[in-house]
Design an enzyme around this catalytic site. Structure first.
Site, short mmCIF file in Angstrom:
data_model
loop_
_atom_site.label_atom_id
_atom_site.label_comp_id
_atom_site.label_asym_id
_atom_site.label_seq_id
_atom_site.Cartn_x
_atom_site.Cartn_y
_atom_site.Cartn_z
N LYS A 277 0.86 -1.18 0.00
CA LYS A 277 0.00 0.00 0.00
C LYS A 277 0.90 1.24 0.00
O LYS A 277 1.55 1.55 1.00
CB LYS A 277 -0.90 0.00 1.23
CG LYS A 277 -1.96 -1.09 1.22
CD LYS A 277 -2.82 -1.02 2.48
CE LYS A 277 -3.84 -2.14 2.53
NZ LYS A 277 -4.89 -2.02 1.52
N ARG A 351 -9.59 -12.38 1.58
CA ARG A 351 -10.27 -13.55 1.03
C ARG A 351 -9.41 -14.80 1.17
O ARG A 351 -9.95 -15.90 1.30
CB ARG A 351 -10.63 -13.28 -0.43
CG ARG A 351 -9.46 -13.12 -1.37
CD ARG A 351 -9.81 -12.48 -2.70
NE ARG A 351 -10.08 -11.05 -2.55
CZ ARG A 351 -10.38 -10.24 -3.55
NH1 ARG A 351 -10.44 -10.71 -4.80
NH2 ARG A 351 -10.60 -8.96 -3.35
#
Length: 512
Positions: A277, A351
């Site tokens: 990020k 996920r």
């Protein structure tokens, strides 16, 4: 509840009072709203005050009033309301009112509860808002107690309330204590609530209660049973305190007909992994564990309120770190179900953490009574882009269709807001294997907010990895990225209240 019929919420005594001028309290907080008359003893006083200051219907104010406790009346207005407003306005006003009382120097305020003609659960929502003001963040309590508020007691007065006051107090106290658990876990920094620290907190919390706790922190066992989570854990596992774990929780009452099976995303810090990020967007990523935090809070509510409902949960606690052992895009991994999963973006780690845990829940569901599976996660920026802050995105599979709408209605009654999304064929197509021999494509290498159907498609990934795209197992994915609370706002514990309302934990609740 003690002999004086008081409860203790976040260290503050909470008690019903029978009069607005009790000598035991030093201020009265009154939530005002259009169309709702003040308590009879204050009607003329409030009307006269409004003639002097028209802003009293818009801004919280402290008025000298000899008729109430401590001679201080705190007016906490909802402000003007339209057909598009909802019961959140009542809870927000009560929270602001108690905080305003504390700022004025009150240490033992009382709250006046009143029914609302539009919102049947306004009294409970107002009480929840007031109790939220009693919470002090975990690390402030532990390391900077002098910075905590000085509230010592909260009185609760009810005039015309539609359910017994003791029921409202019992339910609200239990729900707020449970939300406090979610705030402790979700709001603490990445070191205070690293994976092992979360496990210890949960073990201490549920010791001697109706909730059983088991922790799996053996790297080999995680690799064997949850290989997708193990990939995310690889870089963090090189630092002992960051090593991942799975926390299993189970609440089993004597009698029940339904089973809720929850998987919570507990990423204690998300750097993005090797798809790091960048550009200043890493700040706030300690909140990536708020899904797991809310699930832990829901189990706390079950322990306190004892519903006739079996609840099984798995919290995947891991840190998405960067290092020489980190997993990378292009890796081909074998999932718990033997599927070939191609990694496309290491910042789509949530996920991965939940996929094999959900697959295990699906395996277990065959032996459960009327099971319903959930994933709860701060999963995508797209959910925030699609619905805005304050809203959970709820996505049903084919077997659960319609459930998200029922959950939405339950949440709206208690100011825990959801929006309903629908899985489409495009979502499954986006995650089918693209390389010869691959079964599942994990993610595209772009931010979810830049992708079409960026919060629905990840639910399809979970569906495929867990084998829930066919058959009769009901499954609902809850993306709380927009509702869990982003720094600097406090964690909200969403969707705890919606789940509690839907599954009958709230006995004082009135249906809309």
């Amino acid at each position: 509840m003690g002999g004086d019929k008081s409860l203790v919420v976040h260290g503050v005594a909470v008690r019903a009072v029978s009069e607005i001028n009790s000598a035991d309290y030093d201020a009265l907080v009154l939530v005002t709203a259009p169309g709702v008359a003040p308590p009879q003893a204050l009607e003329d006083f409030v009307a006269a005050a409004r003639l002097v200051d028209a802003s009293l219907d818009k801004n919280a104010a402290v008025l000298a009033c000899p008729r109430v406790s401590g001679g201080r009346l705190v007016l906490a207005p909802t402000g003007p309301l339209t057909a598009y407003d909802d019961v959140r306005s009542v809870g927000e006003a009560a929270l602001a009112g108690v905080r305003r009382a504390a700022a004025a120097g009150a240490v033992r305020p009382a709250l006046a509860l009143q029914p609302h003609p539009t919102w049947p659960n306004a009294e409970l929502v107002a009480l929840l808002g007031a109790l939220e003001a009693l919470y002090v963040p975990l690390q402030i309590r532990e390391s900077f107690p002098a910075q905590a508020h000085g509230l010592r007691a909260l009185g609760v007065y009810g005039e015309g309330v539609r359910v017994p006051l003791d029921e409202l107090l019992r339910d609200a106290a239990a729900l707020e204590l449970s939300r406090g658990v979610a705030r402790d876990i979700g709001g603490a920094d990445p070191e205070r609530m690293a994976p092992g620290a979360v496990a210890r907190y949960v073990q201490e919390l549920f010791a001697g209660t109706s909730v059983k706790v088991r922790v799996l922190d053996d790297a080999a066992a995680i690799e064997k049973n949850y290989p997708l989570m193990a990939a995310v854990n690889r870089a963090a596992a090189t630092v002992d305190r960051h090593r991942g774990c799975v926390i299993y929780l189970e609440y089993v009452p004597e009698s029940y007909e339904r089973t809720v099976m929850l998987v919570g995303k507990g990423v204690t810090y998300d750097t993005g992994g090797c798809d790091i990020k960048a550009g200043g967007v890493m700040a706030g990523m300690s909140r990536d564990k708020c899904g797991a935090a809310a699930v832990a809070g829901f189990l706390r509510a079950c322990d306190l309120l004892r519903p006739a409902l079996k609840v099984v949960a798995a919290l995947g606690m891991v840190r998405n770190s960067v290092g020489e052992q980190a997993y990378v895009a292009d890796e081909l991994l074998r999932s718990r179900r033997g599927l070939a999963v191609r990694v496309g973006n290491t910042d789509a780690e949530g996920r991965m953490v939940m996929g094999d845990l959900l697959a295990e829940m699906a395996e277990r569901a065959a032996g459960e009574r009327a099971p319903h599976l959930y994933t709860v996660a701060t999963l995508t920026g797209h959910a925030v882009r699609a619905y805005g802050e304050g809203y959970t995105a709820a996505v049903d599979n084919h077997a659960a269709r319609g459930h998200a709408s029922a959950l939405q209605a339950a949440g709206a009654a208690l100011a825990d807001m959801l929006e309903v999304s629908t899985l489409r064929r495009e979502d499954l197509a986006a995650h089918r294997g693209r390389v010869a021999g691959d079964h599942v494509h994990q993610a595209d290498n772009a931010a979810s907010s830049a992708m079409p159907r960026g919060h629905q498609a990840p639910a399809a990934f979970l569906l495929l990895v867990a084998g829930l795209e066919a058959g009769a197992l009901a499954y609902t994915h809850l993306d709380v990225a927009g509702s869990a609370g982003c720094l600097p706002a406090p964690p909200t514990a969403a969707p705890l209240l919606a789940l509690a309302a839907h599954y009958g934990l709230v006995r004082s609740k009135r249906d809309a």
